[in-house]
Design an enzyme around this catalytic site. Sequence first.
Site, mmCIF file in Angstrom:
data_model
loop_
_atom_site.group_PDB
_atom_site.id
_atom_site.type_symbol
_atom_site.label_atom_id
_atom_site.label_comp_id
_atom_site.label_asym_id
_atom_site.label_seq_id
_atom_site.Cartn_x
_atom_site.Cartn_y
_atom_site.Cartn_z
ATOM 1 N N LYS A 126 -46.448 29.181 -14.827
ATOM 2 C CA LYS A 126 -47.653 29.308 -15.495
ATOM 3 C C LYS A 126 -48.523 28.112 -15.159
ATOM 4 O O LYS A 126 -49.058 28.434 -14.199
ATOM 5 C CB LYS A 126 -47.339 29.062 -17.297
ATOM 6 C CG LYS A 126 -45.815 29.970 -17.544
ATOM 7 C CD LYS A 126 -45.952 31.113 -17.500
ATOM 8 C CE LYS A 126 -44.563 31.936 -17.652
ATOM 9 N NZ LYS A 126 -43.897 31.722 -18.889
ATOM 10 N N TYR A 175 -40.211 31.217 -27.413
ATOM 11 C CA TYR A 175 -40.594 32.251 -26.323
ATOM 12 C C TYR A 175 -39.225 33.130 -26.314
ATOM 13 O O TYR A 175 -38.161 32.699 -26.534
ATOM 14 C CB TYR A 175 -40.624 31.304 -25.004
ATOM 15 C CG TYR A 175 -40.253 32.409 -23.955
ATOM 16 C CD1 TYR A 175 -41.573 33.035 -23.454
ATOM 17 C CD2 TYR A 175 -39.482 32.127 -22.978
ATOM 18 C CE1 TYR A 175 -41.664 33.929 -22.264
ATOM 19 C CE2 TYR A 175 -38.878 33.113 -21.662
ATOM 20 C CZ TYR A 175 -40.334 33.872 -21.425
ATOM 21 O OH TYR A 175 -40.337 34.546 -20.318
ATOM 22 N N ARG A 232 -29.339 22.491 -1.360
ATOM 23 C CA ARG A 232 -29.193 22.500 -2.879
ATOM 24 C C ARG A 232 -29.223 21.293 -3.251
ATOM 25 O O ARG A 232 -29.726 21.169 -4.649
ATOM 26 C CB ARG A 232 -27.928 23.416 -2.983
ATOM 27 C CG ARG A 232 -27.463 23.441 -4.547
ATOM 28 C CD ARG A 232 -26.315 24.187 -4.859
ATOM 29 N NE ARG A 232 -25.403 24.528 -3.917
ATOM 30 C CZ ARG A 232 -24.607 23.840 -3.561
ATOM 31 N NH1 ARG A 232 -24.115 22.468 -4.200
ATOM 32 N NH2 ARG A 232 -23.524 24.221 -2.756
ATOM 33 N N ASP A 264 -40.843 22.176 -24.959
ATOM 34 C CA ASP A 264 -41.386 23.026 -24.071
ATOM 35 C C ASP A 264 -42.898 22.864 -23.855
ATOM 36 O O ASP A 264 -43.599 23.474 -24.882
ATOM 37 C CB ASP A 264 -40.851 24.532 -24.507
ATOM 38 C CG ASP A 264 -41.249 25.717 -23.404
ATOM 39 O OD1 ASP A 264 -42.167 25.330 -22.587
ATOM 40 O OD2 ASP A 264 -40.543 26.592 -23.313
HETATM 41 C C1 LIG Z 1 -42.437 31.855 -19.288
HETATM 42 C C2 LIG Z 1 -41.804 30.788 -20.235
HETATM 43 C C3 LIG Z 1 -40.541 30.326 -20.042
HETATM 44 C C4 LIG Z 1 -39.444 30.920 -19.158
HETATM 45 O O1 LIG Z 1 -39.960 30.405 -17.918
HETATM 46 P P1 LIG Z 1 -39.584 31.562 -16.430
HETATM 47 O O2 LIG Z 1 -40.337 30.743 -15.479
HETATM 48 O O3 LIG Z 1 -40.294 32.802 -16.765
HETATM 49 O O4 LIG Z 1 -37.964 31.599 -16.306
HETATM 50 C C5 LIG Z 1 -40.248 29.372 -21.076
HETATM 51 N N1 LIG Z 1 -40.969 28.915 -21.967
HETATM 52 C C6 LIG Z 1 -42.219 29.202 -22.103
HETATM 53 C C7 LIG Z 1 -43.031 28.821 -23.445
HETATM 54 C C8 LIG Z 1 -42.716 30.400 -21.327
HETATM 55 O O5 LIG Z 1 -43.987 30.607 -21.381
#
Ligand SMILES: *Cc1c(COP(=O)(O)O)cnc(C)c1O
Length: 379
Positions: A199, A102, A49, A174
């Site tokens: 992503k 998001y 962890r 982000d």
């Molecule tokens: C998918 C996404 C998130 C969240 O990420 P997870 O891996 O699904 O928890 C945050 N910001 C953006 C822009 C996203 O597309």
Amino acid sequence: MTESFETLAIHAGQEADPATGAVVPPIYQVSTYKQDGVGGLRGGYEYSRSANPTRTALEENLAALEGGRRGLAFASGLAAEDCLLRTALVPGDHVVIPDDAYGGTFRLFAKVAERWGVEWSVADTSDPAAVGAALRDRTKLVWVETPSNPLLGITDIAAVARIAHGAGARLVVDNTFASPYLQQPLALGADVVVHSTTKYMGGHSDVVGGALVVGDPELGEELAFHQNSMGAVAGPFDAWLVLRGVKTLAVRMDRHCANASRVAQLLEAHSQVTEVFYPGLAGHPGHEVAAKQMRAFGGMVSFRVAGGEDAAVAVCDRARLFTLGESLGGVESLIEHPGRMTHASAAGSALEVPDDLVRLSVGIESQEDLLADLTQALG
Ligand SMILES: *Cc1c(COP(=O)(O)O)cnc(C)c1O
């Protein structure tokens, strides 16, 4: 060593394994480590962890790709966001979030952080003056997504960084939609970069993960303390999958951008499409800022369909090569209806999306096949 992005993506944090010479970091699928006498740690590892060698390789790689000093890998993008909130904020603090954040980020603030006394308000972050107007005495974070999800809004990172810093707040970007190959927020003045590595970084729709990267080592230490204290870390196999994905990020991203740009042109000329959201289009309100702060314009395209919600849903249903599904950033093309799918949790709020909106994650298949599928889906 060359410091170019493509080289770092393949080599940063990934020296050959000292024990075997393996050229790829092994999956250290292990929870604990033998100590040579009490407290005698061989590689600094005591419990997975706190730290695990496969995760360390990913964390060093991510820090290098974003031009940061410290990277931290989490079980999901939202786990990364949650760690950041709880590190940077105490009850009574205030956060500015984008008016097209998001959906999961919005839900984290509206339904979770608010219960713990964190205050938030929304602003159109594509207008730096609107960010300035939203600041309060206790604003500690300004949160930005650029390009944003699902409307592909563009925020001028350098301009908003100056405004946030002038008020003693940190700027969080982000960077999920752009990836560090297209945009490096820390170099533009941001303090924290957030990723859903699920992503483009992972890139193959086979892993859920998240990351934070910061330039300030002290903030990095505080985040690492909270990461270990709360425990939502990336497991070794998940870390390995993201590392594997990142190696091809640059070549994938080039193709995503080329394909998305052709898709946006096709949509713009189509009689059934009333509006196209893609920062690469000259008519997009954020085009000039995007051209200044991004290498290219990314693989996400959204558009509105003539005939309203039913027509938009029908386009999603008719698509064949574009798979109907949530998420984005994988090699395969996806289509979805944000109002009923990814952004359903924002219904009735300031972040509600148009009900005739369709979002595409344009993959790296053949351009001709993608254009043909969209043409038939639009009818
Ligand atoms: C998918 C996404 C998130 C969240 O990420 P997870 O891996 O699904 O928890 C945050 N910001 C953006 C822009 C996203 O597309």
